[in-house]
Enzyme design. Structure first.
Site, mmCIF file in Angstrom:
data_model
loop_
_atom_site.group_PDB
_atom_site.id
_atom_site.type_symbol
_atom_site.label_atom_id
_atom_site.label_comp_id
_atom_site.label_asym_id
_atom_site.label_seq_id
_atom_site.Cartn_x
_atom_site.Cartn_y
_atom_site.Cartn_z
ATOM 1 N N SER A 77 0.796 -1.236 0.000
ATOM 2 C CA SER A 77 0.000 0.000 0.000
ATOM 3 C C SER A 77 0.824 1.279 0.000
ATOM 4 O O SER A 77 0.257 2.358 -0.182
ATOM 5 C CB SER A 77 -0.940 0.017 1.196
ATOM 6 O OG SER A 77 -2.021 -0.829 0.937
ATOM 7 N N LYS A 80 0.312 3.328 -2.962
ATOM 8 C CA LYS A 80 -0.876 4.185 -3.129
ATOM 9 C C LYS A 80 -0.461 5.648 -3.299
ATOM 10 O O LYS A 80 -1.167 6.430 -3.935
ATOM 11 C CB LYS A 80 -1.825 4.005 -1.935
ATOM 12 C CG LYS A 80 -2.539 2.645 -1.988
ATOM 13 C CD LYS A 80 -3.365 2.317 -0.764
ATOM 14 C CE LYS A 80 -4.184 1.048 -1.034
ATOM 15 N NZ LYS A 80 -4.352 0.131 0.057
ATOM 16 N N TYR A 202 -4.028 -2.104 -10.132
ATOM 17 C CA TYR A 202 -3.902 -1.975 -8.673
ATOM 18 C C TYR A 202 -3.001 -3.077 -8.084
ATOM 19 O O TYR A 202 -2.085 -2.799 -7.308
ATOM 20 C CB TYR A 202 -5.299 -2.003 -8.035
ATOM 21 C CG TYR A 202 -5.254 -2.087 -6.531
ATOM 22 C CD1 TYR A 202 -4.893 -0.985 -5.759
ATOM 23 C CD2 TYR A 202 -5.541 -3.287 -5.873
ATOM 24 C CE1 TYR A 202 -4.819 -1.078 -4.376
ATOM 25 C CE2 TYR A 202 -5.464 -3.380 -4.488
ATOM 26 C CZ TYR A 202 -5.104 -2.276 -3.753
ATOM 27 O OH TYR A 202 -5.017 -2.363 -2.375
ATOM 28 N N TYR A 254 -4.222 3.862 8.221
ATOM 29 C CA TYR A 254 -5.575 3.275 8.330
ATOM 30 C C TYR A 254 -6.243 3.672 9.638
ATOM 31 O O TYR A 254 -6.121 4.815 10.071
ATOM 32 C CB TYR A 254 -5.516 1.751 8.164
ATOM 33 C CG TYR A 254 -4.674 1.330 7.000
ATOM 34 C CD1 TYR A 254 -5.031 1.724 5.701
ATOM 35 C CD2 TYR A 254 -3.529 0.577 7.168
ATOM 36 C CE1 TYR A 254 -4.253 1.345 4.621
ATOM 37 C CE2 TYR A 254 -2.754 0.201 6.077
ATOM 38 C CZ TYR A 254 -3.119 0.596 4.823
ATOM 39 O OH TYR A 254 -2.351 0.230 3.767
ATOM 40 N N VAL A 272 1.230 -3.793 3.730
ATOM 41 C CA VAL A 272 1.209 -5.100 4.396
ATOM 42 C C VAL A 272 2.461 -5.945 4.133
ATOM 43 O O VAL A 272 2.609 -7.021 4.700
ATOM 44 C CB VAL A 272 -0.064 -5.937 4.082
ATOM 45 C CG1 VAL A 272 -1.292 -5.319 4.708
ATOM 46 C CG2 VAL A 272 -0.233 -6.151 2.595
HETATM 47 N N1 GLN Z 1 -2.382 -5.725 -1.677
HETATM 48 C C1 GLN Z 1 -2.992 -5.398 -0.423
HETATM 49 C C2 GLN Z 1 -4.493 -5.421 -0.593
HETATM 50 O O1 GLN Z 1 -4.926 -5.002 -1.617
HETATM 51 C C3 GLN Z 1 -2.526 -4.039 0.010
HETATM 52 C C4 GLN Z 1 -3.067 -3.665 1.346
HETATM 53 C C5 GLN Z 1 -2.069 -2.969 2.227
HETATM 54 O O2 GLN Z 1 -0.877 -2.937 2.000
HETATM 55 N N2 GLN Z 1 -2.568 -2.468 3.334
HETATM 56 O O3 GLN Z 1 -5.230 -5.804 0.275
#
Ligand code: GLN
Length: 318
Positions: A77, A80, A202, A254, A272
């Site tokens: 993420s 992003k 994505y 988050y 993650v």
């Molecule tokens: N690839 C993970 C997902 O889409 C990314 C989520 C994350 O890093 N928090 O759930």
């Protein structure tokens, strides 16, 4: 902002002193034993849990690292931010008609709020928001992946940055929840392109692999009013850098963003894969990596390292 902590008559920011401090902080973090490596896809579940890295890149070009700081990992993420930068550039203020700028207070892959709020994601840092941003990129760039990759390579000054195709494929195979988010937004008319193409972008973006040194270099422009300190190029406007930092402060961690603001006080983004980047305006970037995650999906040791460093150096922006 940064306290000039003195040790032996020298500033803590002197390279040797900073390295010693980072070493102590990394050793302390190794005693944190909470957390569990992400296991929603096999390719991430196999990553060794004892990797640990901490890098500080300052705006004068100094990069100080300890641990596995040149080992590459799935940035997940954290990507992003890269997608958002391109979407902000392409869409200007109209982007904010399709995605909000409010903290969600929900897990990063939550679906309930999206139904209540008629397919408009709370912010671009949760999955729904980043999938929306991926739709903007797929719809507005002839080659959205190349656009992201060339930007990332330029930002960290490393032409070999790439995507782990195994992680990319694994994400696709286990992407039911993200697909649900995307199709729900499509049903509300908030996705323009083909949903499968949007999801592919994505998942691809989540599978970018970088080291803490790459990440710390890449995001230096956010600590420098939008300008890359190495090349001198204006990467985003000062206003957009401020806006991205504001979103990172309110949503980058988050539903733990409030606690992070309270205990650390820096704009930050986690993934993650266990990576976290934290922006210290007018000073530099801290990047940490340790795969075991807490219940919010944030790296347990990564959080501990950044909190400890920010507190010791007095880096909070508040
Ligand atoms: N690839 C993970 C997902 O889409 C990314 C989520 C994350 O890093 N928090 O759930």
């Amino acid at each position: 902002m940064t306290q000039d902590v003195i040790s032996g008559g020298q500033s803590i920011h002197a390279p040797d002193n900073l390295k010693t401090l980072l070493q102590t902080i990394l050793q302390q973090a190794l005693t944190v034993n909470d957390g569990k490596v992400a296991d929603y896809i096999p390719a991430l579940a196999e990553v060794k849990s004892d990797y640990c890295a901490l890098t500080v890149a300052t705006l004068d070009g100094q990069v100080t690292s300890v641990g596995d700081a040149t080992a590459t990992f799935s940035i997940q993420s954290i990507s992003k931010i890269f997608g958002l930068m391109l979407a902000m550039e392409r869409m200007s203020d109209s982007l904010w008609e399709r995605v909000q700028m409010e903290p969600s207070g929900q897990p990063f892959n939550s679906i309930v709020q999206l139904e209540w709020e008629r397919g408009i994601p709370r912010n671009p840092m949760i999955n729904a928001g980043a999938i929306l941003v991926s739709d903007v990129l797929v719809s507005h760039y002839s080659a959205s992946k190349s656009a992201v990759l060339s930007m990332v390579r330029g930002l960290c000054n490393r032409d070999t940055v790439c995507v782990d195709s195994r992680v990319h494929e694994s994400e696709k195979d286990h992407g039911a929840r993200n697909a649900a988010l995307a199709y729900l937004m499509k049903s509300f008319g908030n996705i323009e392109s083909d949903v499968e193409e949007v999801l592919d972008h994505y998942f691809w973006q989540c599978a970018l692999t970088m080291s803490t040194e790459d990440l710390a270099r890449s995001f230096a422009f956010l600590a420098n009013r939008g300008k890359c300190p190495r090349s001198g190029n204006q990467i985003t406007s000062h206003r957009d850098a401020q806006r991205i930092n504001a979103l990172l402060s309110t949503s980058g961690m988050y539903d733990q963003s409030g606690q992070f603001a309270f205990t650390v006080g820096l704009p930050a983004k986690s993934g993650v894969g266990g990576g976290i980047v934290a922006i210290v305006p007018d000073y530099g970037v801290i990047a940490a990596w340790s795969p075991p995650l807490n219940s919010f999906g944030n790296s347990a040791r990564g959080m501990a390292m950044i909190r400890n460093l920010a507190n010791q150096l007095g880096l909070s922006v508040y």
